[in-house]
Design a protein around this motif. Structure first.
Motif, PDB file in Angstrom:
ATOM      1  N   LYS A  25       0.835  -1.193   0.000  1.00  0.00           N
ATOM      2  CA  LYS A  25       0.000   0.000   0.000  1.00  0.00           C
ATOM      3  C   LYS A  25       0.870   1.244   0.000  1.00  0.00           C
ATOM      4  O   LYS A  25       0.559   2.244  -0.648  1.00  0.00           O
ATOM      5  CB  LYS A  25      -0.919   0.003   1.221  1.00  0.00           C
ATOM      6  N   GLY A  26       1.966   1.191   0.740  1.00  0.00           N
ATOM      7  CA  GLY A  26       2.860   2.332   0.803  1.00  0.00           C
ATOM      8  C   GLY A  26       3.969   2.090   1.803  1.00  0.00           C
ATOM      9  O   GLY A  26       4.241   0.964   2.226  1.00  0.00           O
ATOM     10  N   ASN A  27       4.636   3.185   2.190  1.00  0.00           N
ATOM     11  CA  ASN A  27       5.746   3.124   3.131  1.00  0.00           C
ATOM     12  C   ASN A  27       5.672   4.306   4.091  1.00  0.00           C
ATOM     13  O   ASN A  27       5.339   5.429   3.692  1.00  0.00           O
ATOM     14  CB  ASN A  27       7.082   3.185   2.397  1.00  0.00           C
ATOM     15  N   GLN A  28       6.011   4.029   5.355  1.00  0.00           N
ATOM     16  CA  GLN A  28       6.110   5.082   6.366  1.00  0.00           C
ATOM     17  C   GLN A  28       7.576   5.417   6.574  1.00  0.00           C
ATOM     18  O   GLN A  28       8.422   4.525   6.684  1.00  0.00           O
ATOM     19  CB  GLN A  28       5.493   4.614   7.679  1.00  0.00           C
ATOM     20  N   PHE A  29       7.866   6.721   6.659  1.00  0.00           N
ATOM     21  CA  PHE A  29       9.247   7.186   6.778  1.00  0.00           C
ATOM     22  C   PHE A  29       9.443   8.008   8.048  1.00  0.00           C
ATOM     23  O   PHE A  29       8.571   8.794   8.436  1.00  0.00           O
ATOM     24  CB  PHE A  29       9.629   8.067   5.585  1.00  0.00           C
ATOM     25  N   ILE A  30      10.606   7.823   8.669  1.00  0.00           N
ATOM     26  CA  ILE A  30      11.107   8.739   9.700  1.00  0.00           C
ATOM     27  C   ILE A  30      12.497   9.150   9.241  1.00  0.00           C
ATOM     28  O   ILE A  30      13.420   8.328   9.178  1.00  0.00           O
ATOM     29  CB  ILE A  30      11.179   8.078  11.086  1.00  0.00           C
ATOM     30  N   VAL A  31      12.660  10.415   8.882  1.00  0.00           N
ATOM     31  CA  VAL A  31      13.903  10.910   8.294  1.00  0.00           C
ATOM     32  C   VAL A  31      14.467  12.011   9.178  1.00  0.00           C
ATOM     33  O   VAL A  31      13.765  12.970   9.523  1.00  0.00           O
ATOM     34  CB  VAL A  31      13.668  11.447   6.870  1.00  0.00           C
ATOM     35  N   LEU A  59      16.560  18.372  12.056  1.00  0.00           N
ATOM     36  CA  LEU A  59      15.142  18.334  11.755  1.00  0.00           C
ATOM     37  C   LEU A  59      14.710  16.899  11.496  1.00  0.00           C
ATOM     38  O   LEU A  59      15.349  16.177  10.736  1.00  0.00           O
ATOM     39  CB  LEU A  59      14.845  19.187  10.523  1.00  0.00           C
ATOM     40  N   GLN A  60      13.628  16.482  12.133  1.00  0.00           N
ATOM     41  CA  GLN A  60      13.088  15.146  11.897  1.00  0.00           C
ATOM     42  C   GLN A  60      11.737  15.245  11.200  1.00  0.00           C
ATOM     43  O   GLN A  60      10.866  15.998  11.634  1.00  0.00           O
ATOM     44  CB  GLN A  60      12.945  14.374  13.203  1.00  0.00           C
ATOM     45  N   LEU A  61      11.583  14.478  10.136  1.00  0.00           N
ATOM     46  CA  LEU A  61      10.353  14.460   9.356  1.00  0.00           C
ATOM     47  C   LEU A  61       9.716  13.074   9.431  1.00  0.00           C
ATOM     48  O   LEU A  61      10.417  12.059   9.382  1.00  0.00           O
ATOM     49  CB  LEU A  61      10.638  14.782   7.884  1.00  0.00           C
ATOM     50  N   THR A  62       8.405  13.032   9.540  1.00  0.00           N
ATOM     51  CA  THR A  62       7.664  11.768   9.443  1.00  0.00           C
ATOM     52  C   THR A  62       6.574  11.941   8.388  1.00  0.00           C
ATOM     53  O   THR A  62       5.898  12.975   8.355  1.00  0.00           O
ATOM     54  CB  THR A  62       7.032  11.367  10.792  1.00  0.00           C
ATOM     55  N   PHE A  63       6.409  10.944   7.534  1.00  0.00           N
ATOM     56  CA  PHE A  63       5.391  11.018   6.490  1.00  0.00           C
ATOM     57  C   PHE A  63       5.179   9.634   5.893  1.00  0.00           C
ATOM     58  O   PHE A  63       5.986   8.715   6.085  1.00  0.00           O
ATOM     59  CB  PHE A  63       5.775  12.019   5.395  1.00  0.00           C
ATOM     60  N   THR A  64       4.090   9.505   5.175  1.00  0.00           N
ATOM     61  CA  THR A  64       3.736   8.260   4.494  1.00  0.00           C
ATOM     62  C   THR A  64       3.573   8.532   3.008  1.00  0.00           C
ATOM     63  O   THR A  64       2.969   9.534   2.621  1.00  0.00           O
ATOM     64  CB  THR A  64       2.430   7.673   5.066  1.00  0.00           C
ATOM     65  N   LEU A  65       4.110   7.634   2.181  1.00  0.00           N
ATOM     66  CA  LEU A  65       3.996   7.766   0.737  1.00  0.00           C
ATOM     67  C   LEU A  65       3.363   6.514   0.150  1.00  0.00           C
ATOM     68  O   LEU A  65       3.591   5.411   0.646  1.00  0.00           O
ATOM     69  CB  LEU A  65       5.382   7.956   0.096  1.00  0.00           C
TER      70      LEU A  65
END
Length: 375
Positions: free
Chosen positions: A130-136, A319-325
């Motif tokens: 379905k997608g991927n979750q990211f913590i960058v 800076l930490q980013l979280t998002f789903t693609l």
């Protein structure tokens, strides 16, 4: 060949990066977890495992899993390769008909471990995500904090061009040149490399056409002959291009699309088709090669709006980013609109190819299906 003869200087949507940073300076700076489109059933002939790995490529983990389970390597499958430079959590299945399942908690080492183990009735096929979750985490940021925050807001609201990331093209982009060599007969490629080179060629053409529309500012504006589509479902809208639909395009609920090249007629028309054809005609070897390989004309959304997009300053320069693609989309496409990310040099070209993110599917299944009306 150490550097591609093709350009990878894609146009920026929002004026270019607002600063620089260090990217992937440590494994924990890039964390990815796959999202399945289904829940494992809990029964069946396939072991279904969520495995966390750090610094290892997906194929190597699959081989280790086959040996541990006592099955052939062909009995182990996964939805997509993941970058070895980070911490990734991805699903694997192992076909074990009539076999007793081992203690999966014993499968692991310093760089990988099983997080979840269950059973399922079917193998995990390529692209079945379905997608991927990211913590960058981005470190040593330069640039004004106010400008960074403003760009983050712009990305969250308007999205970014849905470019394929640089890992798709291999070390210094040479996989596109290798595709040309394969098409002309100058290069004989093994089966597993053929799909990599085909993917690189097709993705480069897509990026090239998209970049032209980003450059002139038309990538978010409907033009005569455009083909709208849905990012999540991958379906296209071939009729009912009324004012309501155009408003949905403006809002980001629906995206415009550009071609993933292959055999057949372009689905676009009028001005858009003329433009797409003109750009493709500049690269006859790529187009003819893809067509000869039997790939069919498909299309891919041009806009990527990250879901659940959040940011947090850990200190003045971190800076930490979280998002789903959705599947088929690259975190680097999001990051490039924010920062010029300096990544540690990867010395081994072969490892760069192994780290290709194939979450966006093998060739032939990453494009959009056809819907005859708006949804």
């Amino acid at each position: 060949m150490t550097q591609s003869s093709f350009s990878f200087d894609w146009a920026y949507a929002w004026g270019g990066p607002v600063g620089e940073c260090r990217f992937k300076s440590q494994s924990a700076d890039f964390i990815v977890e796959e999202i399945l489109p289904f829940e494992p059933s809990g029964e069946g002939e396939h072991a279904c495992l969520l495995i966390e790995k750090e610094g290892e490529n997906t194929d190597w983990i699959a081989g280790q899993l086959a040996r541990f389970a006592g099955v052939k390597r062909s009995a182990v499958s996964y939805a997509g390769r993941k970058d070895r430079h980070g911490i990734t959590r991805q699903w694997f299945t192992a076909w074990m008909p009539g076999k007793e399942h081992p203690d999966w908690s014993a499968f692991g080492g310093e760089t990988f471990k099983v997080l979840q183990a269950t059973k399922h009735g079917k193998k995990l096929r390529t692209g079945a995500l379905k997608g991927n979750q990211f913590i960058v985490t981005l470190r040593d940021l330069t640039g004004e904090r106010a400008e960074v925050d403003a760009r983050l807001k712009e990305i969250a609201e308007k999205g970014v061009p849905n470019y394929y990331g640089e890992q798709r093209f291999g070390h210094q982009g040479v996989n596109v040149d290798r595709a040309i060599g394969m098409f002309t007969g100058e290069l004989r490629a093994r089966k597993n490399k053929r799909s990599i080179y085909l993917s690189a060629a097709r993705s480069w053409l897509y990026n090239r056409i998209l970049s032209e529309r980003v450059q002139d500012g038309s990538w978010l504006t409907y033009q005569q002959g455009d083909v709208p589509g849905f990012q999540d479902s991958g379906s296209l809208i071939l009729r009912d291009h009324d004012e309501e639909l155009r408003a949905r395009i403006e809002s980001g609920a629906v995206s415009l699309t550009v071609p993933l090249w292959g055999k057949g007629e372009l689905l676009s028309g009028e001005v858009v088709q003329e433009r797409e054809s003109a750009i493709a005609a500049e690269y006859p070897e790529l187009c003819q090669g893809l067509e000869a390989e039997g790939l069919k004309q498909e299309r891919k959304a041009v806009r990527l709006i990250p879901a659940d997009f959040n940011s947090q300053w850990l200190d003045d320069s971190t800076l930490q980013l979280t998002f789903t693609l959705p599947k088929g989309c690259f975190a680097t496409a999001v990051l490039r609109e924010l920062m010029l990310c300096r990544e540690e040099s990867r010395q081994e070209e072969g490892r760069q190819e192994e780290s290709l993110d194939k979450t966006d599917n093998e060739m032939g299944v990453e494009g959009m299906a056809v819907e005859n009306s708006a949804q």
